[in-house]
Design a protein around this motif. Structure first.
Motif, PDB file in Angstrom:
ATOM      1  N   MET A   1       0.816  -1.169  -0.070  1.00  0.00           N
ATOM      2  CA  MET A   1      -0.007  -0.052   0.038  1.00  0.00           C
ATOM      3  C   MET A   1       0.635   1.217   0.220  1.00  0.00           C
ATOM      4  N   MET A   2       0.662   2.299  -0.879  1.00  0.00           N
ATOM      5  CA  MET A   2       1.313   3.509  -0.929  1.00  0.00           C
ATOM      6  C   MET A   2       1.132   4.426   0.238  1.00  0.00           C
ATOM      7  N   LYS A   3       2.219   4.874   0.749  1.00  0.00           N
ATOM      8  CA  LYS A   3       2.107   5.721   1.766  1.00  0.00           C
ATOM      9  C   LYS A   3       2.030   7.034   1.396  1.00  0.00           C
ATOM     10  N   LEU A   4       1.052   7.944   1.793  1.00  0.00           N
ATOM     11  CA  LEU A   4       0.812   9.326   1.472  1.00  0.00           C
ATOM     12  C   LEU A   4       0.391  10.128   2.432  1.00  0.00           C
ATOM     13  N   ARG A   5       1.556  11.015   2.886  1.00  0.00           N
ATOM     14  CA  ARG A   5       1.217  11.748   4.264  1.00  0.00           C
ATOM     15  C   ARG A   5       1.489  13.229   3.777  1.00  0.00           C
ATOM     16  N   PHE A   6       2.604  13.687   2.877  1.00  0.00           N
ATOM     17  CA  PHE A   6       2.744  14.861   2.913  1.00  0.00           C
ATOM     18  C   PHE A   6       2.561  15.667   1.368  1.00  0.00           C
ATOM     19  N   LEU A   7       1.880  16.652   1.493  1.00  0.00           N
ATOM     20  CA  LEU A   7       1.654  17.573   0.294  1.00  0.00           C
ATOM     21  C   LEU A   7       2.440  18.397  -0.326  1.00  0.00           C
ATOM     22  N   PRO A   8       2.620  18.776  -1.480  1.00  0.00           N
ATOM     23  CA  PRO A   8       3.478  19.290  -2.139  1.00  0.00           C
ATOM     24  C   PRO A   8       3.550  20.965  -1.641  1.00  0.00           C
ATOM     25  N   LEU A   9       4.752  21.427  -1.436  1.00  0.00           N
ATOM     26  CA  LEU A   9       4.893  22.833  -0.810  1.00  0.00           C
ATOM     27  C   LEU A   9       3.939  23.901  -1.486  1.00  0.00           C
ATOM     28  N   TRP A  10       3.645  23.714  -2.935  1.00  0.00           N
ATOM     29  CA  TRP A  10       2.875  24.710  -3.613  1.00  0.00           C
ATOM     30  C   TRP A  10       1.247  24.695  -2.836  1.00  0.00           C
ATOM     31  N   CYS A  11       1.225  23.402  -2.463  1.00  0.00           N
ATOM     32  CA  CYS A  11      -0.386  23.225  -1.737  1.00  0.00           C
ATOM     33  C   CYS A  11      -0.273  24.070  -0.589  1.00  0.00           C
ATOM     34  N   LEU A  12       0.698  23.899   0.192  1.00  0.00           N
ATOM     35  CA  LEU A  12       0.689  24.744   1.494  1.00  0.00           C
ATOM     36  C   LEU A  12       0.717  26.254   1.158  1.00  0.00           C
ATOM     37  N   LEU A  13       1.403  26.505   0.407  1.00  0.00           N
ATOM     38  CA  LEU A  13       1.470  28.074   0.142  1.00  0.00           C
ATOM     39  C   LEU A  13       0.159  28.413  -0.341  1.00  0.00           C
ATOM     40  N   GLY A  14      -0.513  27.666  -0.997  1.00  0.00           N
ATOM     41  CA  GLY A  14      -2.099  27.968  -1.641  1.00  0.00           C
ATOM     42  C   GLY A  14      -2.807  27.998  -0.583  1.00  0.00           C
ATOM     43  N   CYS A  15      -2.428  27.452   0.602  1.00  0.00           N
ATOM     44  CA  CYS A  15      -3.649  27.599   1.682  1.00  0.00           C
ATOM     45  C   CYS A  15      -3.374  28.877   2.821  1.00  0.00           C
ATOM     46  N   LEU A  16      -2.302  29.203   2.252  1.00  0.00           N
ATOM     47  CA  LEU A  16      -1.942  30.509   3.339  1.00  0.00           C
ATOM     48  C   LEU A  16      -2.858  31.732   3.438  1.00  0.00           C
ATOM     49  N   GLU A  17      -3.963  31.741   2.487  1.00  0.00           N
ATOM     50  CA  GLU A  17      -4.952  32.753   2.424  1.00  0.00           C
ATOM     51  C   GLU A  17      -6.189  32.568   3.335  1.00  0.00           C
ATOM     52  N   LEU A  18      -6.107  31.338   3.828  1.00  0.00           N
ATOM     53  CA  LEU A  18      -7.128  30.739   4.702  1.00  0.00           C
ATOM     54  C   LEU A  18      -6.712  31.194   6.233  1.00  0.00           C
ATOM     55  N   THR A  19      -7.647  31.298   7.253  1.00  0.00           N
ATOM     56  CA  THR A  19      -7.309  31.308   8.584  1.00  0.00           C
ATOM     57  C   THR A  19      -6.708  29.925   9.255  1.00  0.00           C
ATOM     58  N   ALA A  20      -5.556  29.922   9.211  1.00  0.00           N
ATOM     59  CA  ALA A  20      -4.579  28.565   9.477  1.00  0.00           C
ATOM     60  C   ALA A  20      -5.076  27.981  10.694  1.00  0.00           C
ATOM     61  N   ALA A  21      -6.218  27.617  11.132  1.00  0.00           N
ATOM     62  CA  ALA A  21      -6.631  27.107  12.376  1.00  0.00           C
ATOM     63  C   ALA A  21      -7.970  26.326  12.165  1.00  0.00           C
ATOM     64  N   PRO A  22      -8.063  25.142  12.937  1.00  0.00           N
ATOM     65  CA  PRO A  22      -9.590  24.674  12.713  1.00  0.00           C
ATOM     66  C   PRO A  22     -10.615  25.369  12.944  1.00  0.00           C
ATOM     67  N   PRO A  23     -11.809  25.388  12.351  1.00  0.00           N
ATOM     68  CA  PRO A  23     -13.199  26.272  12.580  1.00  0.00           C
ATOM     69  C   PRO A  23     -13.580  26.216  13.910  1.00  0.00           C
ATOM     70  N   GLU A  24     -14.156  27.158  14.310  1.00  0.00           N
ATOM     71  CA  GLU A  24     -14.758  27.352  15.550  1.00  0.00           C
ATOM     72  C   GLU A  24     -16.142  26.679  15.735  1.00  0.00           C
ATOM     73  N   ALA A  25     -16.600  26.272  14.461  1.00  0.00           N
ATOM     74  CA  ALA A  25     -18.001  25.712  14.403  1.00  0.00           C
ATOM     75  C   ALA A  25     -18.045  24.350  15.207  1.00  0.00           C
ATOM     76  N   ASP A  26     -19.240  24.190  15.698  1.00  0.00           N
ATOM     77  CA  ASP A  26     -19.737  22.903  16.329  1.00  0.00           C
ATOM     78  C   ASP A  26     -20.377  21.838  15.152  1.00  0.00           C
ATOM     79  N   ARG A  27     -21.284  22.168  14.548  1.00  0.00           N
ATOM     80  CA  ARG A  27     -21.886  21.423  13.606  1.00  0.00           C
ATOM     81  C   ARG A  27     -21.512  21.887  11.950  1.00  0.00           C
ATOM     82  N   ILE A  28     -20.970  20.878  11.492  1.00  0.00           N
ATOM     83  CA  ILE A  28     -20.430  20.808  10.333  1.00  0.00           C
ATOM     84  C   ILE A  28     -21.298  20.119   9.214  1.00  0.00           C
ATOM     85  N   VAL A  29     -21.918  20.809   8.207  1.00  0.00           N
ATOM     86  CA  VAL A  29     -22.568  20.042   7.143  1.00  0.00           C
ATOM     87  C   VAL A  29     -21.867  20.012   5.984  1.00  0.00           C
TER      88      VAL A  29
END
Length: 587
Positions: A1-29
């Motif tokens: 089975m292949m091991k997949l853990r890390f994503l490419p660096l450019w993906c991480l950079l692409g996410c920087l515009e988001l608030t880098a923290a889990p959401p405060e929400a309780d119920r997620i639909v």
């Protein structure tokens, strides 16, 4: 089975515009099409969040197969049985009934209806997304968008169509470029304050990376629906966007051992119970979706599962050290004497029972032992995918069955494998006095292992339970019928059976569908569970053809068809019919 853990660096950079923290929400639909409806990436996501954060989320998966946010449907969808359902037919009911704090939405795969890019279709997609946001905001819910996963034409290269046509009864070969455009638009909306997690980009990058080593690698064997590795990539994109760091790999969740795998199973069980019930309660227009429990009954069942989750989370040791997962259960607790092993090898715990993994003639063998063996030592022998959909095994362990698996991946039940199985059978029946008639369980390609061995040894089988089984290698992996096939495994067939060329393989008359007479003569009962819309192993070329021929030979076969069901998921929500069938026929 292949091991997949890390994503490419450019993906991480692409996410920087988001608030880098889990959401405060309780119920997620969670809303989306069949990729979301399958639930895997959400089960991975919730499991990792549960062990890496103190926050406890309530995930409600309301993904619906075939759905679009654009309201579009291609001509002849589902062989003309029904058009694609549109999200906006049910969205307001979903919001009113579920009252989410956060909506996580993944659309796009179906929205271009597998045609080339066209402005009017693109506009319908963007309008549908904007309406989704507007309605969610009006319901006081935040929204996070996921870009669509990849479309991969390679595994279905004989089924796709080129550019420049007037009609597309089959997918456009360049459809992933359409999804590139849809994804670019979504990511571009970050500048307007939208929260967007890019899934499409990381999957494209990971696919390109894997193809450097294996030109046939794919994240979607049917071109659309991600494998478990593809779902893992999706979950990791979300976790990276939320800055949830961890060291777990896919195997820690899906390999059936250790406490994290047990946690993952409970998370999945709870999500599935609630998903079916909430879909039913909110209503939808998609035919063929299995009905869920009444909502209050489902909530009660989910609460019971939650208690088990809490108990597991609060158990000693925690989940902070990866090396604790799968540790052999050699001692009941510190300072006590280890129980003597019933079998050789490493002892661990699986579904609450002792599991033994040991080397047998250079092959990894697995035996899970019941607390007390039933009279005659009945046993279940898996052809492939041991641990997938384990509920029937757990129930049979409770009835005194042993569960057995001989790990011979990528051999497809070939003649050499049949010979090895016979030797292992002799070892178990002589050394450990197991019953001389095991029950065989074949999921998907595991059907080839079970049927080929049973046909060679018809007097040594009590019964066969097969789930969406391959019964003719011309259908899969050959792809000579309606299914897409699998070129890598088709090449394996030619090699493992020593066929001189493809013509010899196609003329072969030893496939299960062609060689049922010994089983019928020995009155071996069969049970097949299958989706009547299986796109990978078409039922008409496998289960239904086998059933027709077996009955003509006087054999007995029970069929449980899942209306509208695809190749995945396997099993039944209530596994009692499977358990009862095996228990009734075991000898």
């Amino acid at each position: 089975m292949m091991k997949l853990r890390f994503l490419p660096l450019w993906c991480l950079l692409g996410c920087l515009e988001l608030t880098a923290a889990p959401p405060e929400a309780d119920r997620i639909v969670v809303l989306g099409d069949s990729i979301t409806a399958s639930g895997q990436y959400l089960e991975y996501l919730e499991t990792i969040l549960m062990v890496q954060t103190a926050k406890r989320y309530e995930f409600l998966n309301l993904g619906l197969s075939s759905e679009t946010v654009s309201g579009l449907s291609e001509p002849g969808h589902a062989a003309g049985k029904f058009p694609r359902p549109g999200l906006h037919e049910r969205l307001q009911r979903v919001l009113d009934k579920t009252k989410p704090d956060l909506v996580l939405a993944c659309y796009g795969m179906n929205d271009g209806i597998y045609f080339p890019l066209k402005q009017t279709r693109f506009d319908r997609f963007t309008t549908g997304i904007e309406q989704l946001r507007s309605k969610a905001k009006a319901a006081a819910a935040d929204v996070i968008h996921l870009t669509p996963p990849v479309f991969d034409p390679l595994p279905i290269k004989d089924k796709v169509m080129p550019a420049g046509l007037n009609a597309y009864p089959r997918p456009f070969e360049g459809y992933n470029r359409v999804l590139d455009r849809y994804s670019e638009w979504l990511v571009g909306r970050r500048s307007a304050g939208w929260k967007v997690i890019d899934v499409h980009g990381p999957m494209n990058a990971a696919l390109a990376e894997q193809r450097k080593a294996n030109a046939e690698f794919t994240f979607a064997t049917d071109g659309v629906h991600p494998t478990k590795e593809g779902h893992w990539i999706i979950s990791q994109a979300i976790l990276d966007a939320w800055d949830v760091k961890h060291d777990w790999v896919l195997e820690d969740l899906v390999e059936p051992q250790g406490r994290l795998a047990a946690l993952y199973k409970l998370v999945g069980d709870r999500q599935k119970v609630l998903k079916s019930a909430w879909l039913e309660a909110c209503g939808h227009k998609r035919p063929g979706v299995a009905k869920g429990l009444p909502l209050e009954e489902a909530k009660t069942k989910a609460e019971e599962i939650s208690k088990s989750l809490v108990a597991l989370l609060e158990s000693s040791g925690g989940f902070t050290k990866k090396e604790e997962v799968g540790k052999p259960a050699m001692e009941e607790k510190a300072g006590t004497t280890a129980k003597p092993g019933l079998f050789p090898g490493t002892r661990s715990v699986w579904q609450g029972y002792d599991r033994y993994d040991f080397d047998w003639q250079g092959i990894t063998a697995t035996i899970v032992a019941p607390k007390e063996a039933a009279a005659g030592k009945p046993w279940v022998w898996h052809g492939e995918f041991f641990g997938h959909k384990p509920d029937p095994d757990a129930a049979l362990l409770g009835k005194g069955f042993h569960i057995v698996f001989l790990k011979m991946n990528d051999t497809l039940g070939c003649p050499a494998t049949v010979k090895t199985w016979t030797e292992f059978y002799q070892h178990l029946t002589k050394q450990y006095r197991f019953s001389k008639k095991p029950a065989l369980v074949g999921l998907s390609r595991g059907g080839l292992y079970c049927y080929n061995w049973a046909i060679a040894n018809p007097g040594k089988v009590s019964c066969i339970y097969a789930d969406a089984p391959v019964c003719d290698f011309k259908s899969w992996p050959g792809g000579k019928g309606e299914g897409p096939g699998d070129p890598r495994n088709w090449a394996l067939v030619l090699k493992l059976w020593n066929f001189k060329d493809e013509a010899e393989a196609l003329a072969y008359k030893g496939n299960p569908v062609d060689a049922l007479a010994p089983l019928a003569k020995n009155k071996v009962p069969l049970l097949h569970v299958f989706g009547d819309a299986d796109e990978v192993v078409p039922a008409e070329e496998n289960t239904l053809l086998l059933a027709e021929r077996y009955r003509k030979l006087g054999g007995t076969i029970e069929l449980i068809a899942k209306a509208g069901g695809k190749h995945h998921p396997h099993g039944l929500q209530d596994s009692a019919p499977i358990v009862n069938f095996i228990a009734r026929h075991a000898k």
